[in-house]
Design a protein around this motif. Sequence first.
Motif, mmCIF file in Angstrom:
data_model
loop_
_atom_site.group_PDB
_atom_site.id
_atom_site.type_symbol
_atom_site.label_atom_id
_atom_site.label_comp_id
_atom_site.label_asym_id
_atom_site.label_seq_id
_atom_site.Cartn_x
_atom_site.Cartn_y
_atom_site.Cartn_z
ATOM 1 N N ILE A 176 55.063 93.909 42.607
ATOM 2 C CA ILE A 176 54.597 92.522 42.733
ATOM 3 C C ILE A 176 55.620 91.690 43.505
ATOM 4 N N GLY A 183 55.601 92.724 47.244
ATOM 5 C CA GLY A 183 54.415 92.203 47.910
ATOM 6 C C GLY A 183 54.507 90.708 48.143
ATOM 7 N N THR A 184 54.983 89.982 47.144
ATOM 8 C CA THR A 184 55.123 88.525 47.284
ATOM 9 C C THR A 184 56.115 88.168 48.380
ATOM 10 N N THR A 191 49.133 89.296 46.477
ATOM 11 C CA THR A 191 49.538 90.571 45.874
ATOM 12 C C THR A 191 48.738 90.866 44.610
#
Length: 572
Positions: free
Chosen positions: A429, A432-433, A401
């Motif tokens: 973030i 995405g992670t 990410t």
Amino acid sequence: MNCYSFSIFRLCVLIAFISSSINFENVAGILNGNDSSVINNLNKVTTIRMPLASVKLKSSGEVLVQNINVVSPFTTAVLNITNIESDVNFFVTEVHSHLHNITLGYHVELVPHTYIVGTNIGLVTVRNGASNVQLYLQNFNLVEVTAMITIIGYNKFAPIPGGCNMEFPVPISPFLMVTETDSMIIVDSQPAADAMIPQYQCLAPLRYDIYQMYMPEKDLSVDTYFNSMKKMMTVNDIKTNGRKVSPSLLGSVMQRVYSAYTGTGSVYAVIVSSGFDRESAYVPAQTYACGSAENGNSKCALLSSSSKSSLLMLIVFCAGLALCYTGHAYFTLELFIFGTLTSTLIFDVLLTWIFPNQGVLFLSALTGTAFGIVWCLLWIILGIPILSVLLPVLTCGYLCTATLFYFLADYIETLQEVQEIDINYWLAILCGTLSFTIFLLLKPCEASIISSAFVGSYMIIFPIDNYLGSNLKFILVNTIRRATVDGFSSAITSPPFQYSDFILLITWFAQTGFGYAVQRVSLVGRPPFPHNRKLLRNASTPDERSPLLRPGAVSNVYVSSATNELVQPHTT
């Protein structure tokens, strides 16, 4: 006699040294602004002739004359600008020096609000019918300074850059002010004046476009510096060679913040427009994000030569090799490296919040090592593969990410808006992670191999990137800055992507694929995860609930009702 001559010689040397010291203190007084009258102590005056004869404005914002001059120490150079054509309404005299400050003023004396000191400076001169103008260029350094002097002329329709100045030291300030920190570069400018509306020149609706251009990495040479500045002089040059920066959503249009990529020079420019192609360019500014020249640009040596720094990079490199090529095969070692790495980063952020401006890396590494041991013990005690793989996969997802944000955030409009607002950024973030984590955990064994190969290969190129002066390390550094540096949320993070970055990026992905293949081959004929020794030992220890016979042996015998004996079944 010889002794007497030698004593006289030593006395003369002492007198000369005292005289030079007094002269140096006087010049230092000038720089500190304590006594402007000591300008008379400058022992040399030269003249630089810059005739503009037969130079007609083909278009507004055109370079009328440009040359490079060497200004000696403690010298005043008089710029004689002559034969100014009538179609020039005003012109900007720019002076660019490499590393060392230089002074440009309207008068030979340092009268307040009539001069500017810096490496990228300029002054506006409104012609008002005059055909000859004099400006004064002064070098108060102990060394020669090479300066590029450029005169750019504008017609009566062009807005005057910095004409509505309210903060800078000169009433009309066409230059940019650059402020550096360890993590950010702040570029300020002052509003322009629309010469077409004299009564409301500071209220006219003007548009400001900001541009940036990166210089070659780790190249601090004079020639590269001047060639780069030439590419960002005029409006057409800026549009051709620069990359347009998106305006800030929350901050002032006259200020832009950039992430500092130490050792990579960058040039900043601003174009002001009042419509109908009436445009002007501010004096471009440049920095290496290394600090001042007086410090010897020591920050440009990205990695210090100390043994501690070298040892740290060596540890990261070796851990990356082990993780990339043998991570899953030595599963406990993989968990220890991931536990140490991830917790070190987390504790570094937390300790920086608690102890700002303090060196907390050693304490973070110590705490991270302890957590790495705890994470290994979690696997040894519980022996649950999917729980143990969770931390490596989360780390891999976070790095993926961060990589996407590093390369795409300033080029996709949606990500630009996300990046400036803290809550949106950290939610992006996190999402995405988690997305990468959920996708990889569908196959825990594959997830472990991919995570160790991807993160391990990044750890391999990290020290190499640091030594070469390229910028892939800022994939990780920028996210840490975002968490620890106030105001970094408004920073432009678009990175320089040059030859060395491209080679390291290809190496990163190639090593990831090769490391995955090596680990996959080494897994042939072996179970997906190593057996947990404690669980095996507990399973092999009989208790009151353990069967007397092995489960497979029960189906092979039966009891004869006639003889009450165990009989093996007949096979046909």
